[in-house]
Motif scaffolding. Structure first.
Motif, PDB file in Angstrom:
ATOM      1  N   ALA A 151      26.146   3.817 -10.309  1.00 60.14           N
ATOM      2  CA  ALA A 151      25.631   4.010 -11.663  1.00 60.14           C
ATOM      3  C   ALA A 151      26.801   3.993 -12.644  1.00 60.14           C
ATOM      4  O   ALA A 151      27.956   4.220 -12.255  1.00 60.14           O
ATOM      5  CB  ALA A 151      24.872   5.331 -11.755  1.00 60.14           C
ATOM      6  N   PRO A 152      26.529   3.737 -13.907  1.00 57.46           N
ATOM      7  CA  PRO A 152      27.614   3.582 -14.884  1.00 57.46           C
ATOM      8  C   PRO A 152      28.590   4.753 -14.972  1.00 57.46           C
ATOM      9  O   PRO A 152      29.767   4.561 -15.269  1.00 57.46           O
ATOM     10  CB  PRO A 152      26.869   3.376 -16.207  1.00 57.46           C
ATOM     11  N   ARG A 153      28.118   5.981 -14.718  1.00 58.86           N
ATOM     12  CA  ARG A 153      28.983   7.150 -14.906  1.00 58.86           C
ATOM     13  C   ARG A 153      29.667   7.619 -13.621  1.00 58.86           C
ATOM     14  O   ARG A 153      30.326   8.672 -13.628  1.00 58.86           O
ATOM     15  CB  ARG A 153      28.183   8.294 -15.526  1.00 58.86           C
ATOM     16  N   CYS A 154      29.545   6.876 -12.540  1.00 63.51           N
ATOM     17  CA  CYS A 154      30.222   7.252 -11.298  1.00 63.51           C
ATOM     18  C   CYS A 154      31.739   7.148 -11.450  1.00 63.51           C
ATOM     19  O   CYS A 154      32.254   6.340 -12.227  1.00 63.51           O
ATOM     20  CB  CYS A 154      29.783   6.343 -10.155  1.00 63.51           C
ATOM     21  N   ALA A 155      32.440   7.946 -10.644  1.00 64.69           N
ATOM     22  CA  ALA A 155      33.901   7.882 -10.615  1.00 64.69           C
ATOM     23  C   ALA A 155      34.365   6.513 -10.129  1.00 64.69           C
ATOM     24  O   ALA A 155      33.646   5.804  -9.416  1.00 64.69           O
ATOM     25  CB  ALA A 155      34.449   8.986  -9.706  1.00 64.69           C
ATOM     26  N   ASP A 156      35.566   6.159 -10.498  1.00 65.09           N
ATOM     27  CA  ASP A 156      36.144   4.851 -10.214  1.00 65.09           C
ATOM     28  C   ASP A 156      36.540   4.733  -8.735  1.00 65.09           C
ATOM     29  O   ASP A 156      37.421   5.453  -8.269  1.00 65.09           O
ATOM     30  CB  ASP A 156      37.380   4.658 -11.093  1.00 65.09           C
ATOM     31  N   PRO A 157      35.937   3.812  -7.981  1.00 67.72           N
ATOM     32  CA  PRO A 157      36.321   3.657  -6.572  1.00 67.72           C
ATOM     33  C   PRO A 157      37.695   3.027  -6.382  1.00 67.72           C
ATOM     34  O   PRO A 157      38.230   3.036  -5.273  1.00 67.72           O
ATOM     35  CB  PRO A 157      35.216   2.755  -5.997  1.00 67.72           C
ATOM     36  N   LEU A 158      38.286   2.490  -7.466  1.00 69.74           N
ATOM     37  CA  LEU A 158      39.638   1.954  -7.390  1.00 69.74           C
ATOM     38  C   LEU A 158      40.688   2.943  -7.900  1.00 69.74           C
ATOM     39  O   LEU A 158      41.859   2.586  -8.043  1.00 69.74           O
ATOM     40  CB  LEU A 158      39.744   0.641  -8.177  1.00 69.74           C
ATOM     41  N   TYR A 159      40.286   4.181  -8.135  1.00 63.33           N
ATOM     42  CA  TYR A 159      41.270   5.205  -8.442  1.00 63.33           C
ATOM     43  C   TYR A 159      42.048   5.506  -7.159  1.00 63.33           C
ATOM     44  O   TYR A 159      41.495   5.462  -6.055  1.00 63.33           O
ATOM     45  CB  TYR A 159      40.578   6.464  -8.966  1.00 63.33           C
ATOM     46  N   ARG A 160      43.333   5.818  -7.297  1.00 63.96           N
ATOM     47  CA  ARG A 160      44.215   5.976  -6.130  1.00 63.96           C
ATOM     48  C   ARG A 160      43.654   6.910  -5.075  1.00 63.96           C
ATOM     49  O   ARG A 160      43.686   6.612  -3.873  1.00 63.96           O
ATOM     50  CB  ARG A 160      45.584   6.493  -6.605  1.00 63.96           C
ATOM     51  N   ARG A 161      43.109   8.053  -5.491  1.00 63.21           N
ATOM     52  CA  ARG A 161      42.600   9.032  -4.521  1.00 63.21           C
ATOM     53  C   ARG A 161      41.385   8.488  -3.780  1.00 63.21           C
ATOM     54  O   ARG A 161      41.236   8.688  -2.576  1.00 63.21           O
ATOM     55  CB  ARG A 161      42.255  10.330  -5.257  1.00 63.21           C
ATOM     56  N   SER A 162      40.511   7.791  -4.490  1.00 63.90           N
ATOM     57  CA  SER A 162      39.336   7.199  -3.838  1.00 63.90           C
ATOM     58  C   SER A 162      39.760   6.182  -2.780  1.00 63.90           C
ATOM     59  O   SER A 162      39.234   6.164  -1.665  1.00 63.90           O
ATOM     60  CB  SER A 162      38.448   6.499  -4.874  1.00 63.90           C
ATOM     61  N   ILE A 163      40.698   5.322  -3.148  1.00 62.20           N
ATOM     62  CA  ILE A 163      41.159   4.296  -2.215  1.00 62.20           C
ATOM     63  C   ILE A 163      41.772   4.933  -0.973  1.00 62.20           C
ATOM     64  O   ILE A 163      41.514   4.510   0.156  1.00 62.20           O
ATOM     65  CB  ILE A 163      42.185   3.379  -2.903  1.00 62.20           C
ATOM     66  N   LYS A 164      42.593   5.960  -1.196  1.00 59.18           N
ATOM     67  CA  LYS A 164      43.288   6.609  -0.084  1.00 59.18           C
ATOM     68  C   LYS A 164      42.314   7.259   0.886  1.00 59.18           C
ATOM     69  O   LYS A 164      42.396   7.054   2.104  1.00 59.18           O
ATOM     70  CB  LYS A 164      44.269   7.649  -0.633  1.00 59.18           C
ATOM     71  N   VAL A 165      41.363   8.043   0.356  1.00 61.51           N
ATOM     72  CA  VAL A 165      40.386   8.714   1.218  1.00 61.51           C
ATOM     73  C   VAL A 165      39.512   7.690   1.942  1.00 61.51           C
ATOM     74  O   VAL A 165      39.159   7.870   3.107  1.00 61.51           O
ATOM     75  CB  VAL A 165      39.521   9.685   0.389  1.00 61.51           C
ATOM     76  N   GLY A 166      39.173   6.604   1.244  1.00 62.06           N
ATOM     77  CA  GLY A 166      38.327   5.572   1.835  1.00 62.06           C
ATOM     78  C   GLY A 166      39.063   4.612   2.744  1.00 62.06           C
ATOM     79  O   GLY A 166      38.441   3.670   3.271  1.00 62.06           O
ATOM     80  N   MET A 167      40.374   4.812   2.942  1.00 62.37           N
ATOM     81  CA  MET A 167      41.186   3.939   3.782  1.00 62.37           C
ATOM     82  C   MET A 167      41.047   2.466   3.391  1.00 62.37           C
ATOM     83  O   MET A 167      41.033   1.572   4.239  1.00 62.37           O
ATOM     84  CB  MET A 167      40.816   4.128   5.268  1.00 62.37           C
ATOM     85  N   GLY A 168      40.909   2.215   2.093  1.00 61.26           N
ATOM     86  CA  GLY A 168      40.842   0.840   1.625  1.00 61.26           C
ATOM     87  C   GLY A 168      39.509   0.151   1.842  1.00 61.26           C
ATOM     88  O   GLY A 168      39.415  -1.063   1.676  1.00 61.26           O
ATOM     89  N   ALA A 169      38.464   0.928   2.179  1.00 63.59           N
ATOM     90  CA  ALA A 169      37.143   0.305   2.408  1.00 63.59           C
ATOM     91  C   ALA A 169      36.622  -0.396   1.167  1.00 63.59           C
ATOM     92  O   ALA A 169      35.847  -1.351   1.257  1.00 63.59           O
ATOM     93  CB  ALA A 169      36.137   1.367   2.870  1.00 63.59           C
ATOM     94  N   VAL A 170      37.065   0.045  -0.015  1.00 66.74           N
ATOM     95  CA  VAL A 170      36.624  -0.576  -1.265  1.00 66.74           C
ATOM     96  C   VAL A 170      37.097  -2.024  -1.364  1.00 66.74           C
ATOM     97  O   VAL A 170      36.534  -2.818  -2.107  1.00 66.74           O
ATOM     98  CB  VAL A 170      37.121   0.247  -2.469  1.00 66.74           C
ATOM     99  N   PHE A 171      38.126  -2.393  -0.591  1.00 67.23           N
ATOM    100  CA  PHE A 171      38.621  -3.766  -0.621  1.00 67.23           C
ATOM    101  C   PHE A 171      37.768  -4.714   0.208  1.00 67.23           C
ATOM    102  O   PHE A 171      37.738  -5.919  -0.042  1.00 67.23           O
ATOM    103  CB  PHE A 171      40.067  -3.823  -0.104  1.00 67.23           C
ATOM    104  N   SER A 172      37.101  -4.184   1.210  1.00 67.65           N
ATOM    105  CA  SER A 172      36.328  -5.041   2.108  1.00 67.65           C
ATOM    106  C   SER A 172      34.823  -4.954   1.880  1.00 67.65           C
ATOM    107  O   SER A 172      34.081  -5.820   2.357  1.00 67.65           O
ATOM    108  CB  SER A 172      36.628  -4.671   3.567  1.00 67.65           C
TER     109      SER A 172
END
Length: 267
Positions: A151-172
């Motif tokens: 949704a428009p107001r969700c936190a940014d999945p490309l923020y450093r902390r999101s990427i780190k916790v997600g182990m880069g899943a946002v890239f794939s």
């Protein structure tokens, strides 16, 4: 190949992308303004570059140069080499994983592009915690989900902390932001997805029953505080619950998502 630049001054203007990483609001403004995001740690930096994101620069301690030599060999972006103590002074925290990269963001794909060929989708409404967003991407990727919608107001999945916790899943994992909050779930239903909202609503059924026999499913996840909005809860095709014991009524949204993804993947 990346050009190596040894840095001795923490005020060096070339390090602007890496300053004040603990200041979330400042970073959100800076990263949006300059169209960049940061990847932290050897594995995540590697995954970002291998996924095709264009590096603006790298920042790393000398001991990480050899391990990332193949990545550095794919780009002419500058690599700033400095001691770990100096890196901490620049970033505001101990960069214990030793390596950071600043990369260019891409334009978000359309909803139709992200959903093409998808059967299992995660949909987030107004999650504001970057750690939860990253963990949800990680669960979805690990358990075979095809896409993530925010949704428009969700936190940014490309923020450093999101990427780190997600182990880069946002890239794939294919993902995008929903263009219309109000009719988001009816739109998914019209596209052939059964929308299943995780909720404590009185008519919610156990998640394994809610997803049984469903071909294309969209699991709908609410915010950390109040859960789903009334609009999304009532406009979902089905409402599901994870049965609890010992007087506990619910799990953290990231933990609940992992459970629901596992059950849904086995439907």
């Amino acid at each position: 190949m990346a050009t190596l630049h040894e840095i001795s001054d923490p005020a060096d203007p070339r390090l602007a992308d890496y300053r004040d990483l603990r200041d979330v609001e400042l970073r959100k403004h800076l990263e949006a303004e300059h169209g960049l995001f940061l990847a932290e740690g050897e594995k995540v930096v590697r995954r970002a570059v291998e996924a095709g994101f264009t590096p603006r620069s790298f920042l790393m301690a000398p001991r990480w140069l050899e391990g990332l030599a193949d990545v550095l060999g794919t780009t002419d972006a500058p690599c700033y080499v400095l001691s770990e103590a100096l890196a901490e002074e620049v970033t505001g925290f101990h960069v214990h994983r030793g390596a950071l990269a600043s990369l260019e963001r891409r334009p978000l794909p359309s909803l139709e592009e992200v959903l093409e060929g998808a059967r299992s989708v995660l949909v987030m409404e107004d999650l504001v915690d970057h750690t939860n967003v990253g963990a949800i991407f990680r669960s979805g990727a690990a358990l075979g989900f095809d896409a993530v919608l925010l949704a428009p107001r969700c936190a940014d999945p490309l923020y450093r902390r999101s990427i780190k916790v997600g182990m880069g899943a946002v890239f794939s994992t294919p993902w995008t932001r929903l263009p219309d909050w109000y009719d988001a779930l009816p739109t998914l239903s019209a596209l052939g997805f059964t929308t299943v909202a995780l909720t404590l609503a009185d008519d919610a059924t156990p998640v394994e029953e809610a997803v049984a026999g469903v071909d294309k499913v969209a699991l709908v996840l609410g915010s950390e505080g109040h859960g789903l909005s009334a609009r999304w809860e009532t406009s979902a095709d089905r409402r599901a619950i994870i049965p609890m014991r010992e007087g506990i009524d619910s799990l953290n949204v990231a933990a609940a998502t992992a459970v629901a993804c596992y059950v849904t993947a086995r439907r």
